[in-house]
Design a protein around this motif. Structure first.
Motif, PDB file in Angstrom:
ATOM      1  N   VAL A  20       0.854  -1.193   0.000  1.00 19.41           N
ATOM      2  CA  VAL A  20       0.000   0.000   0.000  1.00 19.41           C
ATOM      3  C   VAL A  20       0.883   1.233   0.000  1.00 19.41           C
ATOM      4  CG1 VAL A  20      -1.826   1.237   1.189  1.00 19.41           C
ATOM      5  CG2 VAL A  20      -1.662  -1.227   1.416  1.00 19.41           C
ATOM      6  N   VAL A  21       0.701   2.070  -0.999  1.00 23.29           N
ATOM      7  CA  VAL A  21       1.525   3.269  -1.112  1.00 23.29           C
ATOM      8  C   VAL A  21       0.675   4.526  -0.969  1.00 23.29           C
ATOM      9  CG1 VAL A  21       3.305   2.152  -2.511  1.00 23.29           C
ATOM     10  CG2 VAL A  21       1.378   3.297  -3.634  1.00 23.29           C
ATOM     11  N   ARG A  22       1.354   5.552  -0.508  1.00 22.53           N
ATOM     12  CA  ARG A  22       0.719   6.873  -0.349  1.00 22.53           C
ATOM     13  C   ARG A  22       1.779   7.924  -0.666  1.00 22.53           C
ATOM     14  NH1 ARG A  22      -2.044   9.290   5.185  1.00 22.53           N
ATOM     15  NH2 ARG A  22      -2.984  11.061   4.140  1.00 22.53           N
ATOM     16  N   TRP A  29       5.340   6.553   0.362  1.00 20.53           N
ATOM     17  CA  TRP A  29       5.405   5.834   1.634  1.00 20.53           C
ATOM     18  C   TRP A  29       4.680   4.501   1.466  1.00 20.53           C
ATOM     19  CZ3 TRP A  29       7.846   8.112   5.881  1.00 20.53           C
ATOM     20  CH2 TRP A  29       8.241   9.437   5.698  1.00 20.53           C
ATOM     21  N   VAL A  30       5.070   3.494   2.242  1.00 23.99           N
ATOM     22  CA  VAL A  30       4.449   2.173   2.188  1.00 23.99           C
ATOM     23  C   VAL A  30       3.973   1.787   3.591  1.00 23.99           C
ATOM     24  CG1 VAL A  30       6.638   0.910   2.504  1.00 23.99           C
ATOM     25  CG2 VAL A  30       4.712  -0.217   1.377  1.00 23.99           C
ATOM     26  N   ALA A  31       2.797   1.163   3.648  1.00 19.91           N
ATOM     27  CA  ALA A  31       2.252   0.698   4.921  1.00 19.91           C
ATOM     28  C   ALA A  31       2.918  -0.620   5.303  1.00 19.91           C
ATOM     29  CB  ALA A  31       0.741   0.506   4.804  1.00 19.91           C
ATOM     30  N   ALA A  32       3.466  -0.670   6.509  1.00 22.47           N
ATOM     31  CA  ALA A  32       4.128  -1.876   7.002  1.00 22.47           C
ATOM     32  C   ALA A  32       3.598  -2.219   8.385  1.00 22.47           C
ATOM     33  CB  ALA A  32       5.641  -1.669   7.043  1.00 22.47           C
ATOM     34  N   ILE A  33       3.725  -3.493   8.736  1.00 21.87           N
ATOM     35  CA  ILE A  33       3.289  -3.945  10.055  1.00 21.87           C
ATOM     36  C   ILE A  33       4.448  -4.628  10.775  1.00 21.87           C
ATOM     37  CG2 ILE A  33       0.887  -4.251   9.326  1.00 21.87           C
ATOM     38  CD1 ILE A  33       1.515  -7.344   9.374  1.00 21.87           C
ATOM     39  N   ARG A  34       4.364  -4.601  12.104  1.00 19.34           N
ATOM     40  CA  ARG A  34       5.252  -5.433  12.924  1.00 19.34           C
ATOM     41  C   ARG A  34       4.358  -6.499  13.531  1.00 19.34           C
ATOM     42  NH1 ARG A  34       6.908  -5.561  18.297  1.00 19.34           N
ATOM     43  NH2 ARG A  34       6.015  -3.519  18.726  1.00 19.34           N
ATOM     44  N   PRO A  35       4.517  -7.750  13.074  1.00 21.41           N
ATOM     45  CA  PRO A  35       3.672  -8.818  13.607  1.00 21.41           C
ATOM     46  C   PRO A  35       3.889  -9.000  15.107  1.00 21.41           C
ATOM     47  CG  PRO A  35       4.778  -9.528  11.600  1.00 21.41           C
ATOM     48  CD  PRO A  35       5.402  -8.221  12.017  1.00 21.41           C
ATOM     49  N   GLY A 109      -2.585   2.343  11.757  1.00 23.75           N
ATOM     50  CA  GLY A 109      -2.464   1.956  13.156  1.00 23.75           C
ATOM     51  C   GLY A 109      -3.766   1.947  13.924  1.00 23.75           C
ATOM     52  N   GLU A 110      -4.835   2.494  13.358  1.00 21.01           N
ATOM     53  CA  GLU A 110      -6.141   2.431  14.013  1.00 21.01           C
ATOM     54  C   GLU A 110      -6.786   1.115  13.602  1.00 21.01           C
ATOM     55  OE1 GLU A 110      -8.447   5.954  13.295  1.00 21.01           O
ATOM     56  OE2 GLU A 110      -7.094   7.185  14.484  1.00 21.01           O
ATOM     57  N   LEU A 111      -6.500   0.082  14.384  1.00 26.38           N
ATOM     58  CA  LEU A 111      -6.875  -1.274  14.021  1.00 26.38           C
ATOM     59  C   LEU A 111      -8.234  -1.669  14.580  1.00 26.38           C
ATOM     60  CD1 LEU A 111      -3.427  -2.956  14.678  1.00 26.38           C
ATOM     61  CD2 LEU A 111      -4.284  -1.962  12.560  1.00 26.38           C
ATOM     62  N   PRO A 112      -8.968  -2.488  13.819  1.00 29.99           N
ATOM     63  CA  PRO A 112     -10.243  -2.997  14.327  1.00 29.99           C
ATOM     64  C   PRO A 112     -10.014  -3.892  15.542  1.00 29.99           C
ATOM     65  CG  PRO A 112      -9.971  -3.482  11.974  1.00 29.99           C
ATOM     66  CD  PRO A 112      -8.673  -2.933  12.475  1.00 29.99           C
ATOM     67  N   ASP A 113     -11.040  -4.069  16.366  1.00 32.59           N
ATOM     68  CA  ASP A 113     -10.942  -4.940  17.533  1.00 32.59           C
ATOM     69  C   ASP A 113     -10.516  -6.339  17.108  1.00 32.59           C
ATOM     70  OD1 ASP A 113     -11.729  -2.931  19.230  1.00 32.59           O
ATOM     71  OD2 ASP A 113     -13.845  -3.523  19.246  1.00 32.59           O
ATOM     72  N   GLY A 114      -9.654  -6.949  17.899  1.00 32.44           N
ATOM     73  CA  GLY A 114      -9.207  -8.311  17.637  1.00 32.44           C
ATOM     74  C   GLY A 114      -7.924  -8.402  16.845  1.00 32.44           C
ATOM     75  N   VAL A 115      -7.623  -7.410  16.033  1.00 32.06           N
ATOM     76  CA  VAL A 115      -6.414  -7.448  15.209  1.00 32.06           C
ATOM     77  C   VAL A 115      -5.172  -7.314  16.083  1.00 32.06           C
ATOM     78  CG1 VAL A 115      -5.138  -6.267  13.366  1.00 32.06           C
ATOM     79  CG2 VAL A 115      -7.580  -6.645  13.163  1.00 32.06           C
ATOM     80  N   ALA A 122       1.537  -0.770  13.278  1.00 34.58           N
ATOM     81  CA  ALA A 122       1.467  -0.472  11.841  1.00 34.58           C
ATOM     82  C   ALA A 122       1.932   0.965  11.654  1.00 34.58           C
ATOM     83  CB  ALA A 122       0.045  -0.645  11.314  1.00 34.58           C
ATOM     84  N   ARG A 123       2.722   1.192  10.586  1.00 35.42           N
ATOM     85  CA  ARG A 123       3.199   2.556  10.331  1.00 35.42           C
ATOM     86  C   ARG A 123       3.604   2.716   8.872  1.00 35.42           C
ATOM     87  NH1 ARG A 123       8.881   3.251  13.465  1.00 35.42           N
ATOM     88  NH2 ARG A 123       7.471   3.110  15.200  1.00 35.42           N
ATOM     89  N   TRP A 124       3.724   3.985   8.465  1.00 38.85           N
ATOM     90  CA  TRP A 124       4.216   4.304   7.128  1.00 38.85           C
ATOM     91  C   TRP A 124       5.733   4.320   7.161  1.00 38.85           C
ATOM     92  CZ3 TRP A 124       0.838   3.984   3.395  1.00 38.85           C
ATOM     93  CH2 TRP A 124      -0.501   4.334   3.616  1.00 38.85           C
TER      94      TRP A 124
END
Length: 153
Positions: A20-22, A29-35, A109-115, A122-124
């Motif tokens: 995902v780019v912005r 910028w790319v959306a990345a996650i830290r599992p 970073g505004e994640l739904p419940d449970g995620v 999560a960050r750019w």
């Protein structure tokens, strides 16, 4: 001399993910996650298993929303990453299809419940740095493909 023949069960799994780019302040910028459970600095692309009846592109868009908090629009398929891993003694052949997506809305970073169970953060990240920052070689290659695709737009 005895010969043994072992039949190794190989299961297949299919997943999809998004690059995902912005564009912000003249920079991609790319959306990345830290599992969850991974140390600081281990960045990955959002991805997950393809649900029955769902296309890879649909999975990528869904997983991006679930794991980053942003919605995105499909641009194009970037490619597949293939590898084999072992889970509980069973070999699993895995294919992950990655898609180039453009940010549409939402705050990272505004994640739904449970995620929160799966994603620690999560960050750019700057897209040009993604080939160095992402933890997995196949995902680094997909970031490079995204950079090339965006250069042609």
């Amino acid at each position: 001399m005895r010969r043994y023949c072992y039949k190794v069960a190989v299961r297949s799994e299919f997943s999809a993910g998004g690059v995902v780019v912005r564009r912000l302040r003249g920079r991609w910028w790319v959306a990345a996650i830290r599992p969850r459970g991974k140390p600081q600095g281990v960045w990955a692309l959002p991805k997950g298993l393809v649900d029955p009846g769902e296309s890879g592109a649909q999975t990528a868009v869904r997983e991006v929303a679930e794991e980053t908090g942003v919605t995105a629009r499909l641009e194009q398929k970037l490619g597949d990453v293939r590898y084999v891993y072992t889970r509980r003694g069973e070999r699993v052949f895995k294919v992950v299809s990655f898609f180039l997506l453009r940010w549409h809305s939402g705050r990272i970073g505004e994640l739904p419940d449970g995620v929160e169970l799966e994603v620690a953060e999560a960050r750019w990240l700057p897209l040009e740095d993604a080939p160095l920052l992402l933890a997995y070689s196949g995902e680094r290659e997909m970031a490079e493909r995204a950079i090339a695709a965006l250069a042609n737009l």
